[in-house]
Design a protein around this motif. Sequence first.
Motif, PDB file in Angstrom:
ATOM      1  N   LYS A 176      10.607 -12.365   1.521  1.00 49.28           N
ATOM      2  CA  LYS A 176      10.731 -10.967   1.934  1.00 49.28           C
ATOM      3  C   LYS A 176      11.540 -10.827   3.220  1.00 49.28           C
ATOM      4  CE  LYS A 176       6.299  -9.675  -0.172  1.00 49.28           C
ATOM      5  NZ  LYS A 176       4.975  -9.049   0.063  1.00 49.28           N
ATOM      6  N   ASN A 183      12.831  -3.061   6.912  1.00 50.63           N
ATOM      7  CA  ASN A 183      11.632  -2.411   7.435  1.00 50.63           C
ATOM      8  C   ASN A 183      11.717  -2.257   8.947  1.00 50.63           C
ATOM      9  OD1 ASN A 183       8.669  -1.583   7.141  1.00 50.63           O
ATOM     10  ND2 ASN A 183       8.503  -3.299   8.559  1.00 50.63           N
ATOM     11  N   THR A 285       4.586  -1.978  10.710  1.00 54.41           N
ATOM     12  CA  THR A 285       4.550  -1.339   9.397  1.00 54.41           C
ATOM     13  C   THR A 285       4.205   0.131   9.553  1.00 54.41           C
ATOM     14  OG1 THR A 285       3.689  -1.537   7.132  1.00 54.41           O
ATOM     15  CG2 THR A 285       2.095  -1.747   8.914  1.00 54.41           C
ATOM     16  N   ASP A 288       1.725   4.862   6.153  1.00 56.31           N
ATOM     17  CA  ASP A 288       1.846   5.676   4.940  1.00 56.31           C
ATOM     18  C   ASP A 288       2.560   4.935   3.813  1.00 56.31           C
ATOM     19  OD1 ASP A 288       0.593   7.833   6.203  1.00 56.31           O
ATOM     20  OD2 ASP A 288       2.495   8.531   7.051  1.00 56.31           O
ATOM     21  N   GLU A 289       2.936   3.678   4.042  1.00 57.56           N
ATOM     22  CA  GLU A 289       3.651   2.900   3.035  1.00 57.56           C
ATOM     23  C   GLU A 289       2.955   1.565   2.793  1.00 57.56           C
ATOM     24  OE1 GLU A 289       7.625   2.460   4.411  1.00 57.56           O
ATOM     25  OE2 GLU A 289       8.017   4.629   4.534  1.00 57.56           O
ATOM     26  N   GLU A 290       3.248   0.954   1.659  1.00 59.96           N
ATOM     27  CA  GLU A 290       2.677  -0.353   1.336  1.00 59.96           C
ATOM     28  C   GLU A 290       3.287  -1.408   2.257  1.00 59.96           C
ATOM     29  OE1 GLU A 290       0.251  -3.046  -0.795  1.00 59.96           O
ATOM     30  OE2 GLU A 290       0.294  -0.840  -0.776  1.00 59.96           O
ATOM     31  N   PRO A 291       2.459  -2.120   3.034  1.00 63.97           N
ATOM     32  CA  PRO A 291       3.011  -3.105   3.972  1.00 63.97           C
ATOM     33  C   PRO A 291       3.534  -4.342   3.262  1.00 63.97           C
ATOM     34  CG  PRO A 291       0.622  -3.202   3.982  1.00 63.97           C
ATOM     35  CD  PRO A 291       0.987  -2.044   3.100  1.00 63.97           C
ATOM     36  N   LYS A 294       0.022  -8.064   4.986  1.00 57.56           N
ATOM     37  CA  LYS A 294      -1.225  -7.358   5.295  1.00 57.56           C
ATOM     38  C   LYS A 294      -2.057  -8.059   6.360  1.00 57.56           C
ATOM     39  CE  LYS A 294      -1.440  -5.202   0.745  1.00 57.56           C
ATOM     40  NZ  LYS A 294      -2.211  -5.021  -0.515  1.00 57.56           N
ATOM     41  N   ASP A 311      -7.844  -8.123   0.375  1.00 58.21           N
ATOM     42  CA  ASP A 311      -7.011  -7.302  -0.508  1.00 58.21           C
ATOM     43  C   ASP A 311      -7.873  -6.379  -1.363  1.00 58.21           C
ATOM     44  OD1 ASP A 311      -4.642  -8.329   0.393  1.00 58.21           O
ATOM     45  OD2 ASP A 311      -4.502  -9.879  -1.144  1.00 58.21           O
ATOM     46  N   GLU A 314     -10.239  -1.099   2.206  1.00 56.51           N
ATOM     47  CA  GLU A 314      -9.563  -0.064   2.997  1.00 56.51           C
ATOM     48  C   GLU A 314      -8.724  -0.711   4.085  1.00 56.51           C
ATOM     49  OE1 GLU A 314     -10.607   3.928   5.677  1.00 56.51           O
ATOM     50  OE2 GLU A 314     -12.214   2.723   4.747  1.00 56.51           O
ATOM     51  N   PHE A 315      -7.479  -0.247   4.202  1.00 57.33           N
ATOM     52  CA  PHE A 315      -6.551  -0.843   5.157  1.00 57.33           C
ATOM     53  C   PHE A 315      -6.973  -0.478   6.573  1.00 57.33           C
ATOM     54  CE2 PHE A 315      -2.215  -1.459   7.034  1.00 57.33           C
ATOM     55  CZ  PHE A 315      -2.071  -2.784   6.636  1.00 57.33           C
TER      56      PHE A 315
END
Length: 564
Positions: A176, A183, A285, A288-291, A294, A311, A314-315
């Motif tokens: 990534k 990002n 990050t 409001d978006e998928e990191p 994590k 996983d 709650e984030f």
Amino acid sequence: MLQSIFDFGQTRSTFWQKCDKGLLDEQNELLEHEFLVGSKERLIKKKFLVMSQNAIFRVSVQDLKQAPLMTMHVQFIETSADNFVQLNSDEQLFGFHLSYQGKSLEIFTPDKQNYDIWKSHFRRFAILKNFHEAFSVSKMIGKGSFAKVYSAIKKENNIQYAIKAFSKIFMSQQSKGIESLLNEIKLMRKLNHPNIVKLYEVHETTNSIYFVLDMIQGGELLQRVRETGFLPAETMQKLAFNLISALSHMHENRIIHRDLKPENLLLRSTENNYEIILADFGLATNLDEEPLFKRCGTPGFVAPEILEYIDGSEFYSDKCDVFSAGIIFYLLITGNTPFVGNDQKSILKNNKQCEIDFKEHHFKLAPIQMQDLIQSMLQKKVSYRLSSQECMRHPYFKQLVKEYQVQIDKYQNNLLGYSELKNAIKIGTQELEQRSPLNFNSSESISSNISQNRQDQRKSSIIVGASKFSQYSAKLSKQNSREIADIPLKQEPRKPRDLHRLALTNSQLKQIANNQFENVEDPTAEDCNVGIMVRQYNSTRQIRIPDNTLKIKECNTPTMQKQL
């Protein structure tokens, strides 16, 4: 053409992609302008374009199309270039060459003031391709796991910047890696705070990606503390206020840093020990978006909820940064981190258990209100921990907040007599909000950050209550300029040499030299078909050049130099 790593090997069938008309209503800080564009039929058309921070939109009466700005490459076309559109105009035209995923577009305008505004916006929100022409690099001043940092001078203004250079090959090999670069670019472009490192431009060359950043002269905070010893109480208070205010700004924009540690806190200069700059957003990050990642951070500074994250659960919230900031303050007061161990595993274990000695000798010597703030920041249970906004309202900062409010009130009073400003600057026909960035350093005054108010002001074309697309569409329909407006009559050339005729002449001479066809007429002769075409040109609104007769030379692009 430059192969961009941000294209991920993808190509587009067209430059513009149709989008929902309501998308315009979700955009902030819109710029609007009508540009000249050359068509495939060798006609000059006018396109009504709108630009936001994220995209460029082409507006017509019927529909709305967009192109992404974040991964778009931009080159600035000089007025001396011989593009088809420039050759067919009596005015000086300033242009942009836009490209992404194999598609390109060239747009032109005679309006220098609007051109400068769009140029400034492109520099901030798109990717440039002229790094070696624009900067003079002197030396390497730092090196990390993923990038090298250089000192460089920007040639046009002689200002020194820090250049963070990433190897495209290396980043492509990382998991990534390219996504993390994108990002970081996206998040840093959203931030504008005096205690956060500013990203001015992003450049891509054949081998590298370059971030143009603030040149921070003071070095790392921890190194300064090692040299000077413990920080005085007043200095510590201002430093803490600056860091918390930077976090508050980030969190208001729904961004979390996730890697707060002393190495990422720099000092702006050598003049004081509290004007810190928060840097390195590689693990940041948007909530409001998928990191991309994590569970990340630095052992000894990471919040326990990140270490405990599973996983599907709650984030965690932006309070994870508050915890890391509290660890930094504890370190600056006591000289030690609260979580120690013989190896990384033991440090992480103590970090996760979060048992902190608040009875430590040096900690107890700190002001009572500071002790209370840090303890509130280092609560293991997130619901008991203060947010960055709550930290700003803590009694420890009461006096600094008063001083800051005095500066704000003074600044606002100064604007009362300036009726043209009020709350925004009007640029072109669009009203843009341009409030100055907040300066949280108590020793500094707040000054206006208005640099684009040099052109004639016109009232906004946006009416409250109606969709932006419907208003733009109505405006275009009223002006009868759907996709194309009448091109003004070409005036008599002022220069003794007709540039258009010269271009036609050069093109035919090239064909003669290349033996592309026989019996070519002398283009300078009075009875030559090309000469007739040139004479007729001044009495036509548009000129169509037969493809089988000649070709117009393409716009020159800067030659890429050897990479660092």
